[in-house]
Write an enzyme that holds these catalytic residues in place. Sequence first.
Site, PDB file in Angstrom:
ATOM      1  N   CYS A  61     -36.272 -64.334  30.559  1.00 34.49           N
ATOM      2  CA  CYS A  61     -37.245 -64.948  31.459  1.00 34.49           C
ATOM      3  C   CYS A  61     -38.547 -64.138  31.460  1.00 34.49           C
ATOM      4  O   CYS A  61     -39.250 -64.101  30.456  1.00 34.49           O
ATOM      5  CB  CYS A  61     -36.635 -65.105  32.860  1.00 34.49           C
ATOM      6  SG  CYS A  61     -37.598 -66.214  33.889  1.00 34.49           S
ATOM      7  N   HIS A  84     -31.583 -67.910  32.068  1.00 34.56           N
ATOM      8  CA  HIS A  84     -30.824 -66.724  32.494  1.00 34.56           C
ATOM      9  C   HIS A  84     -29.389 -66.791  31.972  1.00 34.56           C
ATOM     10  O   HIS A  84     -28.549 -67.456  32.578  1.00 34.56           O
ATOM     11  CB  HIS A  84     -30.819 -66.630  34.022  1.00 34.56           C
ATOM     12  CG  HIS A  84     -32.135 -66.210  34.584  1.00 34.56           C
ATOM     13  ND1 HIS A  84     -32.464 -64.898  34.803  1.00 34.56           N
ATOM     14  CD2 HIS A  84     -33.219 -66.932  34.934  1.00 34.56           C
ATOM     15  CE1 HIS A  84     -33.695 -64.819  35.279  1.00 34.56           C
ATOM     16  NE2 HIS A  84     -34.179 -66.042  35.366  1.00 34.56           N
ATOM     17  N   GLU A 102     -27.179 -64.589  32.207  1.00 29.56           N
ATOM     18  CA  GLU A 102     -26.263 -63.778  33.009  1.00 29.56           C
ATOM     19  C   GLU A 102     -25.632 -64.538  34.171  1.00 29.56           C
ATOM     20  O   GLU A 102     -24.683 -64.065  34.775  1.00 29.56           O
ATOM     21  CB  GLU A 102     -26.983 -62.526  33.531  1.00 29.56           C
ATOM     22  CG  GLU A 102     -28.063 -62.754  34.595  1.00 29.56           C
ATOM     23  CD  GLU A 102     -29.424 -63.146  34.024  1.00 29.56           C
ATOM     24  OE1 GLU A 102     -29.483 -63.599  32.858  1.00 29.56           O
ATOM     25  OE2 GLU A 102     -30.431 -63.023  34.744  1.00 29.56           O
ATOM     26  N   SER A 139     -14.644 -40.026  54.039  1.00 31.56           N
ATOM     27  CA  SER A 139     -14.178 -40.783  55.197  1.00 31.56           C
ATOM     28  C   SER A 139     -12.745 -41.271  54.972  1.00 31.56           C
ATOM     29  O   SER A 139     -12.105 -41.734  55.893  1.00 31.56           O
ATOM     30  CB  SER A 139     -15.090 -41.986  55.410  1.00 31.56           C
ATOM     31  OG  SER A 139     -14.918 -42.903  54.337  1.00 31.56           O
ATOM     32  N   GLY A 140     -12.301 -41.200  53.714  1.00 32.64           N
ATOM     33  CA  GLY A 140     -10.990 -41.768  53.409  1.00 32.64           C
ATOM     34  C   GLY A 140     -11.115 -43.196  52.909  1.00 32.64           C
ATOM     35  O   GLY A 140     -10.155 -43.777  52.427  1.00 32.64           O
ATOM     36  N   GLY A 141     -12.312 -43.765  53.030  1.00 29.76           N
ATOM     37  CA  GLY A 141     -12.570 -45.095  52.475  1.00 29.76           C
ATOM     38  C   GLY A 141     -12.605 -44.992  50.954  1.00 29.76           C
ATOM     39  O   GLY A 141     -12.726 -43.898  50.399  1.00 29.76           O
ATOM     40  N   VAL A 142     -12.526 -46.149  50.304  1.00 29.37           N
ATOM     41  CA  VAL A 142     -12.380 -46.115  48.850  1.00 29.37           C
ATOM     42  C   VAL A 142     -13.608 -45.519  48.155  1.00 29.37           C
ATOM     43  O   VAL A 142     -13.466 -44.724  47.217  1.00 29.37           O
ATOM     44  CB  VAL A 142     -11.974 -47.513  48.300  1.00 29.37           C
ATOM     45  CG1 VAL A 142     -13.038 -48.536  48.531  1.00 29.37           C
ATOM     46  CG2 VAL A 142     -11.612 -47.453  46.837  1.00 29.37           C
ATOM     47  N   ASP A 143     -14.809 -45.814  48.644  1.00 24.32           N
ATOM     48  CA  ASP A 143     -16.008 -45.341  47.941  1.00 24.32           C
ATOM     49  C   ASP A 143     -16.138 -43.826  47.974  1.00 24.32           C
ATOM     50  O   ASP A 143     -16.362 -43.182  46.941  1.00 24.32           O
ATOM     51  CB  ASP A 143     -17.279 -45.964  48.532  1.00 24.32           C
ATOM     52  CG  ASP A 143     -17.214 -47.482  48.556  1.00 24.32           C
ATOM     53  OD1 ASP A 143     -16.348 -48.031  47.860  1.00 24.32           O
ATOM     54  OD2 ASP A 143     -18.009 -48.106  49.275  1.00 24.32           O
ATOM     55  N   SER A 144     -16.024 -43.258  49.166  1.00 24.20           N
ATOM     56  CA  SER A 144     -16.205 -41.804  49.236  1.00 24.20           C
ATOM     57  C   SER A 144     -15.034 -41.083  48.567  1.00 24.20           C
ATOM     58  O   SER A 144     -15.221 -40.031  47.941  1.00 24.20           O
ATOM     59  CB  SER A 144     -16.405 -41.333  50.681  1.00 24.20           C
ATOM     60  OG  SER A 144     -15.248 -41.523  51.453  1.00 24.20           O
TER      61      SER A 144
END
Length: 519
Positions: A87, A177, A179, A231-236
């Site tokens: 584009c 596009h 994608e 924090s115990g969350g998946v990301d951290s």
Amino acid sequence: MADKTQIPKIIVLDFGSQTTQLIARRIREFKVFSEIHAYNELSIADIQLINPKGIILSGSPYSVHDTDAPTVSKKIFDIGIPILGICYGMQLTAHLLGGRVEKSECREYGPADLIIDEPDELFYGLDPAPVPHRVWMSHGDRVEVLPEGFSTLAYSESSPVSAMKHDKKPVFGVQFHPEVVHTTIGNEVLQNFVFRICKCEPSWNMHSFVETAAKEIKAKVGDGKVICALSGGVDSTVTALLINKAIGDQLVSIFVNNGLLRKNEPETVMAFLEKLGLNVRYVDAEARFIKRLYKVEDPEEKRKIIGNEFIAVFEEEAKKLGDVKFLAQGTLYPDVIESVSFKGPSATIKSHHNVGGLPEVMKLDLIEPLRELFKDEVRELAKELGMPDDLIYRHPFPGPGLAIRILGEVTPERLNILRDADAIVIEEMKKSGWYKRVWQSFAVLLPIRTVGVMGDERTYEYVAAIRSVDSVDAMTADWTRLPADLLARISNRIINEVRGVNRVCYDISSKPPATIEWE
Ligand code: XMP
């Protein structure tokens, strides 16, 4: 910006399109690594050093004729690396190389029929004219006159040049596009570019991501010390595991128990983190958070107090560690695009809710190894790093924790009541198989009391609300149509087992106009 790893990759130069991240994602789905850079982040020398297998120029909300239109050096077309302009990327290519780009008489937004004249490398395997292919367009400008050395590969009703190619150099452009899923031939076009033109091998996976990321982290950190708020969350957790793999004990993770966590959470998370060999400092800050929240009722004030207290605790711990240079954060790609102005790498990045403000306050360099990834990719990575499903698929939990699920004042007594009620909700959701099917489910404690009767006695106790929502991104949500017998079981158990609650309600509001959390 030396690239020390030389992992074969396609780089995407971002000119600000809404769909840039999808380009990288599609390519990674083909098992080829792809990363995004702001259009002005890399010099030609940087690009040569990275030596990608291919370069994609993204779309943009700009017109090439705007005075502040984002651009690149036209030397990029002479370095011999295959280029695909999408584009705006194609219009910019045409404009820089001497073609003519003009406003379309008829702008094209949405579906269009593409007719392929030239099913060469880019359109290899696709039916040529007169067969139409459904593609997705979104543009106000179009290429009117091709630059010298280019020819047209395809057209649509409103774009006589819907795809172009240089006759000798590996430079291509498409007006549509590829994608987005609405472009039926999108994957084929991108695959042709990636495999036939750039000659990539489909060999990238989460295992190689771990290897590469670990090398990159090591190169950046050297022998410096890194801290990470866990924090115990998946990301951290994934962030910490990845960094731990790269630099071992140079990483110190800090888990702050703010007293606002779910039942048994500190113990469960700590046990798991230690089992994985992380160097974690557990900070028991329960009392100080509760003290600061004394008699505070306003939701925003609660958030502010919790955020500030977290920074204070974290800073104190960091000081104890001495010479810390880096702060690791689990920023994901959606966090980055939400907040980065595409104008350049200096743009501010949204701080995580629960570590808000830390980088600025502590003057630390950021390490964000997940900033290219989407949530589902992070979950895949979590598996690769040995996280159990129980933790990977846990429902999201807000940084301010149970404080924003206790309406009104947060007291130790109310926290205990809510923890017990919430644990029952989660247990029953899991037992019935509903836990995995919903976005989030939890209990909320209301600051009002109602009359009930238990045995022969009159009771006067709190009301608990159950919230369960379906959502894909938390921007919008609808209440889950949970079966009545499941709700009945949850309600019976809470009223019978949790002292202090004698009535349970189910929240049947959607977002918008309500929010997922009650505060
Ligand atoms: P709302 O209530 O805004 O929530 O519909 C959307 C999603 O964000 C989470 N949430 C928060 N997360 N700090 C966080 O880390 C917060 O202050 C916060 N408020 C809401 C919420 O749990 C839901 O997943």
